[in-house]
Design a protein around this motif. Structure first.
Motif, PDB file in Angstrom:
ATOM      1  N   CYS A  85      -3.791   3.661  14.170  1.00  0.00           N
ATOM      2  CA  CYS A  85      -2.770   3.122  13.270  1.00  0.00           C
ATOM      3  C   CYS A  85      -3.043   1.659  12.924  1.00  0.00           C
ATOM      4  O   CYS A  85      -2.849   1.235  11.777  1.00  0.00           O
ATOM      5  CB  CYS A  85      -1.397   3.262  13.908  1.00  0.00           C
ATOM      6  SG  CYS A  85      -0.806   4.958  14.054  1.00  0.00           S
ATOM      7  N   SER A  86      -3.499   0.878  13.890  1.00  0.00           N
ATOM      8  CA  SER A  86      -3.774  -0.533  13.634  1.00  0.00           C
ATOM      9  C   SER A  86      -4.940  -0.697  12.666  1.00  0.00           C
ATOM     10  O   SER A  86      -4.880  -1.515  11.736  1.00  0.00           O
ATOM     11  CB  SER A  86      -4.086  -1.256  14.952  1.00  0.00           C
ATOM     12  OG  SER A  86      -2.968  -1.245  15.804  1.00  0.00           O
ATOM     13  N   THR A  87      -5.999   0.077  12.883  1.00  0.00           N
ATOM     14  CA  THR A  87      -7.151  -0.005  11.976  1.00  0.00           C
ATOM     15  C   THR A  87      -6.754   0.382  10.565  1.00  0.00           C
ATOM     16  O   THR A  87      -7.106  -0.307   9.589  1.00  0.00           O
ATOM     17  CB  THR A  87      -8.275   0.923  12.480  1.00  0.00           C
ATOM     18  OG1 THR A  87      -8.650   0.530  13.806  1.00  0.00           O
ATOM     19  CG2 THR A  87      -9.486   0.842  11.569  1.00  0.00           C
ATOM     20  N   ALA A  88      -6.007   1.472  10.430  1.00  0.00           N
ATOM     21  CA  ALA A  88      -5.571   1.926   9.107  1.00  0.00           C
ATOM     22  C   ALA A  88      -4.670   0.891   8.448  1.00  0.00           C
ATOM     23  O   ALA A  88      -4.793   0.619   7.248  1.00  0.00           O
ATOM     24  CB  ALA A  88      -4.843   3.266   9.235  1.00  0.00           C
ATOM     25  N   THR A  89      -3.767   0.300   9.208  1.00  0.00           N
ATOM     26  CA  THR A  89      -2.835  -0.681   8.651  1.00  0.00           C
ATOM     27  C   THR A  89      -3.560  -1.914   8.142  1.00  0.00           C
ATOM     28  O   THR A  89      -3.315  -2.390   7.018  1.00  0.00           O
ATOM     29  CB  THR A  89      -1.802  -1.095   9.715  1.00  0.00           C
ATOM     30  OG1 THR A  89      -1.066   0.050  10.134  1.00  0.00           O
ATOM     31  CG2 THR A  89      -0.841  -2.139   9.160  1.00  0.00           C
ATOM     32  N   LEU A  90      -4.465  -2.463   8.947  1.00  0.00           N
ATOM     33  CA  LEU A  90      -5.153  -3.696   8.564  1.00  0.00           C
ATOM     34  C   LEU A  90      -6.092  -3.472   7.375  1.00  0.00           C
ATOM     35  O   LEU A  90      -6.134  -4.286   6.447  1.00  0.00           O
ATOM     36  CB  LEU A  90      -5.930  -4.248   9.759  1.00  0.00           C
ATOM     37  CG  LEU A  90      -5.074  -4.668  10.960  1.00  0.00           C
ATOM     38  CD1 LEU A  90      -5.951  -5.167  12.092  1.00  0.00           C
ATOM     39  CD2 LEU A  90      -4.070  -5.737  10.570  1.00  0.00           C
ATOM     40  N   LEU A  91      -6.831  -2.368   7.398  1.00  0.00           N
ATOM     41  CA  LEU A  91      -7.750  -2.098   6.298  1.00  0.00           C
ATOM     42  C   LEU A  91      -6.998  -1.760   5.007  1.00  0.00           C
ATOM     43  O   LEU A  91      -7.400  -2.185   3.915  1.00  0.00           O
ATOM     44  CB  LEU A  91      -8.707  -0.961   6.671  1.00  0.00           C
ATOM     45  CG  LEU A  91      -9.673  -1.263   7.820  1.00  0.00           C
ATOM     46  CD1 LEU A  91     -10.587  -0.065   8.068  1.00  0.00           C
ATOM     47  CD2 LEU A  91     -10.506  -2.512   7.525  1.00  0.00           C
ATOM     48  N   ALA A  92      -5.900  -1.005   5.119  1.00  0.00           N
ATOM     49  CA  ALA A  92      -5.107  -0.678   3.931  1.00  0.00           C
ATOM     50  C   ALA A  92      -4.465  -1.933   3.345  1.00  0.00           C
ATOM     51  O   ALA A  92      -4.387  -2.091   2.119  1.00  0.00           O
ATOM     52  CB  ALA A  92      -4.028   0.348   4.294  1.00  0.00           C
ATOM     53  N   THR A  93      -4.020  -2.834   4.210  1.00  0.00           N
ATOM     54  CA  THR A  93      -3.426  -4.084   3.726  1.00  0.00           C
ATOM     55  C   THR A  93      -4.435  -4.890   2.913  1.00  0.00           C
ATOM     56  O   THR A  93      -4.083  -5.504   1.899  1.00  0.00           O
ATOM     57  CB  THR A  93      -2.931  -4.932   4.918  1.00  0.00           C
ATOM     58  OG1 THR A  93      -1.949  -4.206   5.645  1.00  0.00           O
ATOM     59  CG2 THR A  93      -2.326  -6.241   4.444  1.00  0.00           C
ATOM     60  N   PHE A  94      -5.690  -4.888   3.335  1.00  0.00           N
ATOM     61  CA  PHE A  94      -6.706  -5.681   2.648  1.00  0.00           C
ATOM     62  C   PHE A  94      -7.235  -4.993   1.393  1.00  0.00           C
ATOM     63  O   PHE A  94      -7.386  -5.621   0.334  1.00  0.00           O
ATOM     64  CB  PHE A  94      -7.864  -5.972   3.602  1.00  0.00           C
ATOM     65  CG  PHE A  94      -8.935  -6.838   3.001  1.00  0.00           C
ATOM     66  CD1 PHE A  94      -8.694  -8.176   2.747  1.00  0.00           C
ATOM     67  CD2 PHE A  94     -10.184  -6.303   2.699  1.00  0.00           C
ATOM     68  CE1 PHE A  94      -9.685  -8.985   2.190  1.00  0.00           C
ATOM     69  CE2 PHE A  94     -11.178  -7.109   2.153  1.00  0.00           C
ATOM     70  CZ  PHE A  94     -10.925  -8.450   1.891  1.00  0.00           C
ATOM     71  N   LEU A 177       2.033  -8.160  12.885  1.00  0.00           N
ATOM     72  CA  LEU A 177       1.702  -9.585  12.829  1.00  0.00           C
ATOM     73  C   LEU A 177       0.254  -9.799  12.378  1.00  0.00           C
ATOM     74  O   LEU A 177      -0.038 -10.748  11.648  1.00  0.00           O
ATOM     75  CB  LEU A 177       1.935 -10.234  14.193  1.00  0.00           C
ATOM     76  CG  LEU A 177       3.399 -10.321  14.661  1.00  0.00           C
ATOM     77  CD1 LEU A 177       3.483 -11.045  16.000  1.00  0.00           C
ATOM     78  CD2 LEU A 177       4.269 -11.026  13.622  1.00  0.00           C
ATOM     79  N   ALA A 178      -0.651  -8.921  12.813  1.00  0.00           N
ATOM     80  CA  ALA A 178      -2.044  -9.051  12.386  1.00  0.00           C
ATOM     81  C   ALA A 178      -2.197  -8.820  10.887  1.00  0.00           C
ATOM     82  O   ALA A 178      -3.103  -9.389  10.253  1.00  0.00           O
ATOM     83  CB  ALA A 178      -2.928  -8.075  13.167  1.00  0.00           C
ATOM     84  N   SER A 179      -1.327  -8.006  10.308  1.00  0.00           N
ATOM     85  CA  SER A 179      -1.359  -7.799   8.854  1.00  0.00           C
ATOM     86  C   SER A 179      -1.063  -9.098   8.107  1.00  0.00           C
ATOM     87  O   SER A 179      -1.554  -9.303   6.983  1.00  0.00           O
ATOM     88  CB  SER A 179      -0.336  -6.728   8.452  1.00  0.00           C
ATOM     89  OG  SER A 179      -0.674  -5.475   8.999  1.00  0.00           O
TER      90      SER A 179
END
Length: 328
Positions: A85-94, A177-179
């Motif tokens: 979920c974290s990988t998907a969230t960060l990459l999708a945000t970018f 927060l990382a997003s």
């Protein structure tokens, strides 16, 4: 020969005194910090995408540290689902065209999936047991006695809802927060400047607080949560962050932007100094409650990845909003 030995002894005593005041092995901390700075700058110079992947990697390591830390208190978080979920969230945000929408949807879906996985309480292999045993072997007995968990009368059992709650907290703490570290890379055409502001200014603020607290700190900020923190250290954190923000903006933006928004570094320094210190205190409170000294041992002189990024994560949403609102 005797004079040289005397000088070496005095130097060693001085370093030991500094280590005691700061609560860190300063030579190791400085060496590790230098390696991290070089690594981050190299990624930024090569490609902003590479920097995003580096952020993802650090967040995955941070999640594993939290998995082990919570496990020492008998709490389970589904680390594999959190990684996905974290990988998907960060990459999708970018990479998404609608960055905020993508971040919001991914975080909401992550909360649902992580809650379901935490409720199922599925584990893979025995690696976590070995990691927990190693963690406990390096933990002071006094810290365990001050913890809310694992007291001398035995380990406390937790309800299924407790595992779900701490897992959902982890989603808000890491992917969300990382997003906010990723989001500023997508607007106003200054991704490198924004990355430096987001990553290096909290670290510089932490350095300023460390040195100001070590040499000038007399008035404790929160002696129960973090005995090393002082009001003088907080002032040093704000000053260092403010000076760093001035340097970054002076070297990045045109003179017209610089002259019309000279006040932005002042606000940034105050916000980063206060939010970063608060992030350190929150992490210290979490460690004290669990009964551990460091989140991990991956970074020599700094503890774990979470020990290094706690202030960065908490500063990220404030800096993100400031950069967006001021058009920087």
């Amino acid at each position: 020969m005797e004079h040289q030995e005397q000088r070496e002894k005095e130097a060693e005593e001085a370093i030991n005194a500094i280590n005691k005041r700061t609560g860190r092995n300063m030579p190791q901390a400085i060496a590790t910090a230098a390696v991290l700075v070089i690594l981050i700058l190299a990624c930024l110079l090569i490609s902003i995408d590479l920097f995003v992947y580096l952020v993802v990697l650090f967040m995955l390591l941070a999640l594993w540290e939290l998995r082990v830390d919570f496990a020492t208190a008998g709490l389970h978080i589904p680390v594999v689902m959190l990684w996905i979920c974290s990988t998907a969230t960060l990459l999708a945000t970018f990479y998404s065209d609608r960055h905020i929408v993508a971040m919001t949807i991914c975080v909401l879906v992550s909360l649902l999936l992580v809650a379901m996985a935490a409720s199922a309480k599925v584990t893979f292999g025995s690696r976590i047991s070995l990691a927990v045993a190693n963690k406990l072997s390096h933990t002071d007995a006094g810290a365990r006695l001050e913890s809310s968990f694992n007291h001398e009368q035995g380990e406390i059992s937790h309800s299924r809802l407790s595992h779900v709650a701490v897992s959902m907290f982890t989603v808000l703490y890491i992917p969300l927060l990382a997003s906010c570290l990723i989001m500023p890379l997508t607007f106003n055409d200054h991704p490198v400047a924004h990355a430096i502001m987001l990553v290096f200014m909290p670290a510089l603020s932490d350095t300023g607080g460390l040195f100001a607290g070590a040499w000038l700190g007399k008035h404790k900020l929160s002696p129960r949560i973090s005995p090393k923190k002082s009001w003088e250290g907080l002032a040093g954190s704000i000053v260092f962050a403010m000076v760093g923000a001035f340097v970054v903006m002076f070297c990045t933006y045109d003179a017209s932007v610089w002259m019309s928004r000279w006040w932005v570094p002042v606000i940034a320094g105050i916000m980063i100094g206060i939010a970063g210190t608060f992030g350190d205190l929150c992490a210290s409170m979490l460690k004290r409650d669990i009964g551990i000294k460091d989140m991990g041992h991956l970074l020599k002189g700094h503890g774990g990845v979470m020990d290094r990024v706690d202030s960065i994560l908490l500063c990220a949403p404030f800096v993100c909003v400031l950069l967006w609102a001021t058009g920087m």
